[in-house]
Design a protein around this motif. Sequence first.
Motif, PDB file in Angstrom:
ATOM      1  N   LEU A 152      39.302  30.564  46.079  1.00 52.71           N
ATOM      2  CA  LEU A 152      39.330  31.956  45.630  1.00 52.71           C
ATOM      3  C   LEU A 152      40.596  32.289  44.843  1.00 52.71           C
ATOM      4  O   LEU A 152      40.719  33.408  44.322  1.00 52.71           O
ATOM      5  CB  LEU A 152      39.185  32.894  46.826  1.00 52.71           C
ATOM      6  N   ARG A 153      41.517  31.354  44.749  1.00 53.87           N
ATOM      7  CA  ARG A 153      42.711  31.572  43.917  1.00 53.87           C
ATOM      8  C   ARG A 153      42.631  30.807  42.591  1.00 53.87           C
ATOM      9  O   ARG A 153      43.546  30.894  41.778  1.00 53.87           O
ATOM     10  CB  ARG A 153      43.973  31.183  44.684  1.00 53.87           C
ATOM     11  N   PRO A 156      39.490  32.996  37.734  1.00 54.94           N
ATOM     12  CA  PRO A 156      38.081  33.407  37.708  1.00 54.94           C
ATOM     13  C   PRO A 156      37.482  33.351  36.302  1.00 54.94           C
ATOM     14  O   PRO A 156      37.420  34.348  35.578  1.00 54.94           O
ATOM     15  CB  PRO A 156      38.129  34.841  38.251  1.00 54.94           C
ATOM     16  N   PRO A 181      34.977  37.816  35.410  1.00 59.68           N
ATOM     17  CA  PRO A 181      35.682  37.513  36.661  1.00 59.68           C
ATOM     18  C   PRO A 181      34.850  37.845  37.896  1.00 59.68           C
ATOM     19  O   PRO A 181      34.876  37.099  38.886  1.00 59.68           O
ATOM     20  CB  PRO A 181      36.939  38.386  36.572  1.00 59.68           C
ATOM     21  N   SER A 184      32.395  35.121  38.339  1.00 58.08           N
ATOM     22  CA  SER A 184      33.066  33.885  38.759  1.00 58.08           C
ATOM     23  C   SER A 184      33.344  33.887  40.253  1.00 58.08           C
ATOM     24  O   SER A 184      33.097  32.895  40.955  1.00 58.08           O
ATOM     25  CB  SER A 184      34.374  33.725  37.977  1.00 58.08           C
ATOM     26  N   TYR A 185      33.904  35.002  40.767  1.00 60.79           N
ATOM     27  CA  TYR A 185      34.134  35.104  42.206  1.00 60.79           C
ATOM     28  C   TYR A 185      32.814  35.086  42.974  1.00 60.79           C
ATOM     29  O   TYR A 185      32.693  34.461  44.041  1.00 60.79           O
ATOM     30  CB  TYR A 185      34.893  36.385  42.527  1.00 60.79           C
ATOM     31  N   TYR A 227      36.775  44.481  42.615  1.00 60.02           N
ATOM     32  CA  TYR A 227      37.165  43.955  43.924  1.00 60.02           C
ATOM     33  C   TYR A 227      36.483  44.708  45.062  1.00 60.02           C
ATOM     34  O   TYR A 227      36.174  44.113  46.109  1.00 60.02           O
ATOM     35  CB  TYR A 227      38.684  44.005  44.074  1.00 60.02           C
ATOM     36  N   LEU A 230      33.186  43.008  45.328  1.00 61.76           N
ATOM     37  CA  LEU A 230      33.334  41.645  45.835  1.00 61.76           C
ATOM     38  C   LEU A 230      33.692  41.627  47.314  1.00 61.76           C
ATOM     39  O   LEU A 230      33.174  40.802  48.084  1.00 61.76           O
ATOM     40  CB  LEU A 230      34.408  40.909  45.028  1.00 61.76           C
ATOM     41  N   LEU A 279      40.434  37.087  49.552  1.00 62.93           N
ATOM     42  CA  LEU A 279      40.056  37.930  48.424  1.00 62.93           C
ATOM     43  C   LEU A 279      40.788  39.267  48.465  1.00 62.93           C
ATOM     44  O   LEU A 279      41.164  39.817  47.421  1.00 62.93           O
ATOM     45  CB  LEU A 279      38.546  38.144  48.427  1.00 62.93           C
TER      46      LEU A 279
END
Length: 766
Positions: A152-153, A156, A181, A184-185, A227, A230, A279
Motif C-alpha cells: 500500500l506504499r 499508486p 490512484p 490503483s489502491y 481516501y 478507499l 492506508l
Amino acid sequence: MPELTVVVHGPNTQDRLTALLASLAAHPHPEVEVVVAAVGTWAQETAGAYASEMLVLPLPDGTDDATARSAGAARASGRWLHFVHAEDGLPAGAPRMVAERIAELPDEVDVLLFDHVRSTWDTSGLPSDDGPLLARAGRAAHPLDDIARAALRVTPLLGNRALRTPFWHTHERRLTTPDEPFASYATLLLADHIAALNQVAYDHHELRPESLPPATPEDHYTLVDRYETLLTLARNRAATAATATATATATATAAATATSSLPGTTGDAVPRSLPHAVLYDVMVRDCLRTFARTPMPDPVAREFFRRAAEAATRHRPPGHRRPAGPEGIRRSLLEENAYTRYRAFQAANRARRAVKSAVRARSRQVTDALGDRHYRKALSRPVNPNLAVFAAYWNRGVACNPAALAAKLTELAPQIHPVWVVTPENAPLLPPHTDHVLPGTRRYREVLATAKYLVNNVNYPNAIVKRPDAIHLQTHHGTPLKRMGVDQMEFPAAAKGLDFPALLARIDRWDYSVSANSHSTRMWERAYPSRFVSLDHGYPRNDVFYTATASDIRAIRDRLGIPPTHRAILYAPTHRDYEAGWTPRLDLATLADRLGEDTVLLVRGHYFYDGTPSPLTALRRTGRVIDVSAYDPVEDLALAADALLTDYSSIMFDYANLDRPIVIYADDWETYRSTRGVYFDLMAESPGPVARTQQDLTEILTTEAWHDEGATKARAAFRRRFCEYDDGRAAERVVRRVFLGESEDTLPPVTPLEDRTPAPSPREAL
C-alpha cells in the motif's frame, strides 16, 4: 492465448505515443499482445503505422482514460493486462520480463506489482522509492494483510502493476474511474493474492504542471474523497473477512452472536485491520504533504484542511498512536482541525530551518575562509620540483591517462613523487601504498599549492591558482564525437547551465593538452580556445593495447569468468544528456538468447550512473550477461572482448587500436545528434556495421556481418583516422616531454599504423 496484453490508452500527449509504440514494435514477444485504444485523430494516425503488428481500437476525441482502458481491455485476449498510458514509456524488454514473471504465478494471484522509473520534461530514468518495498515483499504470493505495509506504499499507478484479466472483469465497474490512484489502491484492496517483481518495467512521465489545466478547489478536495472511499472499502473488506472467519469456526447461533459484536459490522466502528491502518497512515501523510506543498487560496486551504481533519478523525483506527516529534504534532493539529495553529507551527518551522541554514552557511564560510587562508599561505612557499598531483574522473581514483602516466613516471623519473586526489568513498579502492589526499583537507591544499605538476583528465576546481612555475597537464579522457567545451553553447540541453566564463578560466591554466589524433587536436583547439601546447603523442591509457600479451588476456578473461572458447561482446553505451538514469536500450535477455550459449555479453554502464539501481541485477543472476559496470580498468574489458558493441561512446576510438570488430547500435542517432551535437556523421563514417533496431543488431551478430569484409574495410578507415598517434609508447613520449623536459625532436617517433602489432585477440591468445 498470450500471457500478457499491453493496453496502450489515451491521446498522443506531447507526442509520447510515437516513441512508446516504436519501442513495443522493436521488441516484440510471442507471449505479449498489444492493444492500442487510440483516443483522437493524432493517436489513431500514430497507431495506424503499427496496425499490422498491433490491434488498433479508434476512440473519439475526448474519451477519458477510464473509458479507454475498459475499451482496450474488452478487446484483449491475454491472461493478464498491463495498462500503459500513451504519455508514458516502457523500458526495452519490459513486457517480456512481466510476461515471464506472470507465467510463474499461481492462479490465486490477481495483481503483480513491479518497479518503475520517473521522467520529467528535462530528466529521465529517475529511480522510484518502490524498489526496497518490492524487495521486502519477495517473490512469493501473499494476501494483502501479509504485505500491506509494503504494497500500500507502492506508488499508486496502474502502470506499475499487471492485473489478471478475470479479476479486472469481475471488478471493472469499481475500477473504471478517471481517478487512477483510487483504481490503483482498489486493485490491492480487492485482490485475493498479490505478488511482486523487484525490477523496473515502467517509465512514468510526469507532465509539467504548467502544461495541465489549473487545479480547481474540487480537484484538491478529491484527494480527501478518494481516501474516504478507499478506507470504507478497506473497512468493509476487513468486516467481510472477519464474518467469513466467524461463520466457518462457529455454529450458526454462535456465529450470529459473534458477528453482531464484530467491529465494523454495526455503526461506524472501524475494524482492526492492517491494510486499513496502513492506508490511514498513507492518507494523513498525503493530505499533510499536499496541504504544505500545494498553493491554494486561503478559503480553499481552510476547507481542504477541515475535510482532511474530519476524515482523519472519522477513520482513525482503534488504538492508533501518532508518531513522535514534529510529525506527531502536525497530526494532532490536523485531528483538532486547528488550522490557525497549524499555520503558526509551519511558520515557526520555516523560521527554525532558516536559522539552522544560516548557521550552517556561516560555519561553511568560516571553514572555507580558514582553508583559503591556509591555501594562500602555502602558495607563498617555493614550488616543489619533485611533486606531482594526479586526479581522474572528478577524483574517482587511479584511472585513465593519468594512471598510465603515473606508472611511466615511476619508471622514467622515480625522483618525482606522485600524490592522487581521491574522494573518501573511493580511497579504500586505491592500489596498496598509493599516496593520496582527500579534497578539502589541509594536505590537499598544500600539495595543490606547491606541486610542480598537476595532471588531470578533467579540470581542477575553479579556486586552484595557476602558479607561473607550475605545469598543468590536461590528458582528456576520450576522442570527441560529441560537442565539447564552448561548442556546447549551441546545445543548452547538453550544457545544462554550464558556466562558460569559468570553463574558459580553467582552460587558461592548461600548459599542455594530450591528443590521440589530429581530429582531437583540431577539436580541442576549437572547443577550448586558449594558449596550451598540443601534445600529439597518443593516449597513454591505450599503450596497453600494444603491450599486453596472450597470457595477460587469458588472465583477464579468467578473472571475468569468460570460458576460453566463448565469444565475448563488450556492450558499452554512453551517457545521454537527456537521461538521468540508465535503462538499457536493448532487450538484453532476448539478445543473449539469440546469440546463443557460446556468447557472453559484458555490459558496462556509464560511470555517470554510479549510485543508481542497476537494471542488470536479474539478468546477472541468470548468467546470461556479466555486469562489468564497476570493473576497472576498462582497458582490461576491451582486451578480453572479441568485439565491441557501443553507440556513441568514445570507447570505440580506443578499441579500434585492437583492430577487432566494432558494431554500432544507434537507435536514437537523430535525437542524440540534435540534443548533444556531434563533430562528424557517425552513420556515414562508422568503424563497422550500424544497427538502428534490435532486429538489425541481432541479424548482424548472428551472421558474418559483424566481421565480414565490409566491416573490416570500415574499421581500417576508422583506424587510419582516429588511431593516428597510438602505438604503445604514448606515455613515454608525454613523460619525457613534460616531466623530463626533452625536446620534441628527441622523443620516440610514432610508429606507422601498418607497422604496429596490436595485442593478440582472445582466439589468438588461446
